[in-house]
Each structure stands twice: as C-alpha cells, then as structure tokens.
Design a protein around this motif. Structure first.
Motif, PDB file in Angstrom:
ATOM      1  N   THR A  92      -9.035  13.962  -4.738  1.00 38.17           N
ATOM      2  CA  THR A  92      -9.086  13.013  -3.635  1.00 38.17           C
ATOM      3  C   THR A  92      -9.493  13.648  -2.314  1.00 38.17           C
ATOM      4  OG1 THR A  92      -6.716  13.319  -3.255  1.00 38.17           O
ATOM      5  CG2 THR A  92      -7.380  11.505  -4.694  1.00 38.17           C
ATOM      6  N   ALA A 111     -11.533  10.037  -4.205  1.00 39.77           N
ATOM      7  CA  ALA A 111     -10.392   9.177  -3.897  1.00 39.77           C
ATOM      8  C   ALA A 111     -10.584   7.781  -4.472  1.00 39.77           C
ATOM      9  CB  ALA A 111     -10.189   9.101  -2.384  1.00 39.77           C
ATOM     10  N   LEU A 122      -4.018   1.148  -1.180  1.00 42.65           N
ATOM     11  CA  LEU A 122      -4.125   2.404  -0.452  1.00 42.65           C
ATOM     12  C   LEU A 122      -3.709   2.200   1.007  1.00 42.65           C
ATOM     13  CD1 LEU A 122      -7.561   3.664  -1.816  1.00 42.65           C
ATOM     14  CD2 LEU A 122      -5.309   4.609  -2.353  1.00 42.65           C
ATOM     15  N   PRO A 123      -3.252   3.246   1.669  1.00 44.19           N
ATOM     16  CA  PRO A 123      -2.896   3.111   3.085  1.00 44.19           C
ATOM     17  C   PRO A 123      -4.112   2.706   3.922  1.00 44.19           C
ATOM     18  CG  PRO A 123      -2.042   5.162   2.164  1.00 44.19           C
ATOM     19  CD  PRO A 123      -2.965   4.588   1.142  1.00 44.19           C
ATOM     20  N   TYR A 140      -7.316   4.989   4.827  1.00 44.70           N
ATOM     21  CA  TYR A 140      -7.347   6.181   3.969  1.00 44.70           C
ATOM     22  C   TYR A 140      -8.767   6.504   3.510  1.00 44.70           C
ATOM     23  CZ  TYR A 140      -6.431   9.199  -0.060  1.00 44.70           C
ATOM     24  OH  TYR A 140      -6.426  10.230  -0.949  1.00 44.70           O
ATOM     25  N   THR A 186      -4.312  15.286  -5.989  1.00 49.91           N
ATOM     26  CA  THR A 186      -4.963  15.667  -4.740  1.00 49.91           C
ATOM     27  C   THR A 186      -6.232  16.458  -4.972  1.00 49.91           C
ATOM     28  OG1 THR A 186      -3.564  17.629  -4.624  1.00 49.91           O
ATOM     29  CG2 THR A 186      -2.791  15.672  -3.462  1.00 49.91           C
ATOM     30  N   ARG A 226       0.822  -1.206   0.000  1.00 51.23           N
ATOM     31  CA  ARG A 226       0.000   0.000   0.000  1.00 51.23           C
ATOM     32  C   ARG A 226       0.855   1.255   0.000  1.00 51.23           C
ATOM     33  NH1 ARG A 226      -5.109  -0.901   3.979  1.00 51.23           N
ATOM     34  NH2 ARG A 226      -5.836  -2.831   3.119  1.00 51.23           N
ATOM     35  N   GLY A 227       0.211   2.347  -0.393  1.00 53.63           N
ATOM     36  CA  GLY A 227       0.887   3.633  -0.350  1.00 53.63           C
ATOM     37  C   GLY A 227       1.654   3.955  -1.617  1.00 53.63           C
ATOM     38  N   GLU A 236      -9.347  -0.929   0.224  1.00 58.59           N
ATOM     39  CA  GLU A 236      -8.046  -0.270   0.395  1.00 58.59           C
ATOM     40  C   GLU A 236      -6.912  -1.231   0.034  1.00 58.59           C
ATOM     41  OE1 GLU A 236      -9.319   2.820   3.991  1.00 58.59           O
ATOM     42  OE2 GLU A 236      -8.383   0.886   4.449  1.00 58.59           O
TER      43      GLU A 236
END
Length: 312
Positions: A16, A22, A81-82, A85, A13, A6-7, A76
């Motif tokens: 999101t 997002a 994704l983190p 999030y 931005t 993830r991440g 996620e």
C-alpha cells in the motif's frame, strides 16, 4: 455505506505504498469485483469504465483529470477507506506536454488488460517473465480452428522475436478459458522451443507456461518459435477469439477457420486501445474463415466476435 464505517480495512503495508497497490489491496479486502465497483460509482453519478479501473489498480495509469479525481472520494467510501487516503498516495501530477522529455511509455502491466488482474498477476508470478521486455514483437500469427460442434479446437501460434538485450531465453504464454468448468487446453511446443514451467489455475480458467528457447539470445538476435494450444472435449464454445498485447507488435495476423457445419453470423472485428473499443462488421470468406491483420498495434486487444445462427 456511511463514512463512519471507514478505516476498518486491514491491508498489507508492503502493498500500500502506492496508489495502485493501495487500491488493489482495498478491493481484495472488500471482495468486490471491478464491475460491482463501477456500478456503485454509477449510482453516485460517477462514470468510470472497467478498463480505467483496471488501469488504476494495475498502475498503468492514475486519476489526474478533475472528473477522475472526483471519483476517488467515492471510491474511498465504497472501499471503506479513510477520507483522503487514496488521494494522499497520488502525489503531484505527472509532467505533461513539452515538460515530458522522454518518449511516452508504450507498455502496460501484464495484468492490466484482463478483467481480473489479481489472478493474472498471481499466475505470472509463478513463472520467469524477465525476458518479456527484452523482446521486440516483429510478427505474431494465430491460426484458430473451430469444429463442427462450434467449439474451439486449437490455436496454433507463430512468433518472430528480436532480442533488444542479451539474455532473453524464453517466451511466456497465457491462455484463458471463459468457462472454468471446461478442461484447460494442452500446450504443445512445436518449433525452436521446449516447455519450461507450467502453471494451471483451473478455478480461474488460466494456463501460464514458459517456452524455453533453443538458446539464450544476444542483443540483435532473432528467433521464430511456434506452439499450439489444443482443447479437450467437451470443447469450449467459440463466440470470440483475440489476443491482448501489453507491448507493441509490428504485425499481428489472426486467422479463424470454421468447419463447414459451423458457419457463424453477425461477425465483428474489434480493436481496443486505452479502454476505447472500435468495432466493425465483417463477413466469413468463401472458404469459411475470418482474417484480420493489425500493423504497429498495441498495447491493447484485437480480435473477432460472432454469433451462431440457431441454438443447438
């Protein structure tokens, strides 16, 4: 997919700052279709419909039930994704019941009812949709012709609209061809309108066009407009026909006229609201047509599906 992966997702931005934005950005970054995401979730024992996923990424609805929130952690992971999030973008639950003082919103985003909302959103961004929510749909009538080769020949549409605010001056048409390799249909304005901006996306099978009214409407004014979508050979094979409604319509009439040499079997009339479909069998009448009438319908989808007796 491990959580350590993830991440790694890099997203704009500007897109999101909301849960829906997002989710859309992450799906685009990963290059996964909604059907593929649904399959990944199912492998984890999580059942989420395609319509629900579409509503989530378009902003039509958001996960609030316990079962829906449980799916977010899996989303996620699938989208790299983190942890936390997407959950962090949901914010507090929306008010319900007696605390909800205003009437429920009966609109959905333009793209919410389509299987590929990103392409539909792109197409609609190319035209002026500012008149859309200023118009009440009093009546809409689609007349579809199917030729002897079992192909869709044309769709003639009639709309009776009333302006709820000053300035409404156009109607936006979207047509989708299920087989993008086919020629896109030709749009012909017929009554009380002219062609404005026309946008085509052959790879996605999309046509979006502005139909400009004869004059800008004032609040309370009504107008009748007609247009026709004419297919070009080789005609797209006809197996279903219907309309998607993001705003309610008082009356919707759908007629499908089949050539005597192309009489379908196993006909079904369907209506889909909120991701739930209700369908029942119907028969072609003696004149070779299907007729459906929906009153006070939408948001949702309404139409017919059928089969052909023997392959050609």
């Amino acid at each position: 997919m491990s959580r350590a992966a993830r991440g790694s997702c890099h997203m704009d931005t500007a897109r999101t700052d909301t849960f829906a934005g997002a989710l859309r950005a992450a799906i685009a970054e990963r290059g996964l279709g909604l059907e593929r995401i649904r399959e990944h979730l199912a492998q984890q024992g999580v059942k989420v419909s395609l319509a629900t996923l579409s509503y989530w990424q378009s902003g039509r609805s958001r996960p609030e039930r316990r079962s829906s929130l449980a799916a977010i952690g899996h989303l996620e992971e699938i989208l790299a994704l983190p942890t936390g999030y997407l959950v962090g973008l949901l914010g507090p639950p929306r008010p319900r019941g007696r605390w909800l003082k205003r009437a429920p919103d009966r609109t959905v985003p333009i793209s919410a009812l389509w299987s590929d909302p990103d392409q539909v959103e792109w197409a609609f961004r190319q035209v002026d949709t500012s008149s859309d929510e200023r118009l009440t749909r009093l009546s809409q009538h689609d007349f579809v012709t199917v030729g002897p080769e079992r192909g869709e020949r044309s769709i003639r549409s009639r709309h009776v609209l009333r302006a709820d605010a000053d300035g409404a001056d156009r109607w936006v048409v979207l047509a989708h061809v299920d087989e993008p390799a086919r020629h896109l249909p030709v749009l012909a304005p017929l009554r009380h309108c002219s062609l404005g901006r026309l946008v085509t996306h052959p790879a996605a099978g999309l046509v979006v066009a502005e139909l400009l009214f004869d004059r800008a409407l004032r609040q309370g004014d009504s107008i009748v407009i007609e247009h026709e979508l004419v297919s070009r050979p080789p005609y797209p094979p006809a197996l279903a026909c219907g309309r998607k409604f993001r705003l309610p319509v008082r009356e919707y009439v759908l007629e499908i006229a089949f050539d005597p040499l192309a009489r379908p079997v196993d006909c079904v009339q369907y209506r889909q609201v909120g991701g739930t479909e209700v369908a029942h069998p119907v028969e072609v009448d003696a004149g070779g047509s299907l007729l459906g009438v929906a009153l006070d319908f939408g948001p949702g989808s309404y139409g017919f599906r059928w089969n052909w007796p023997n392959p050609r």
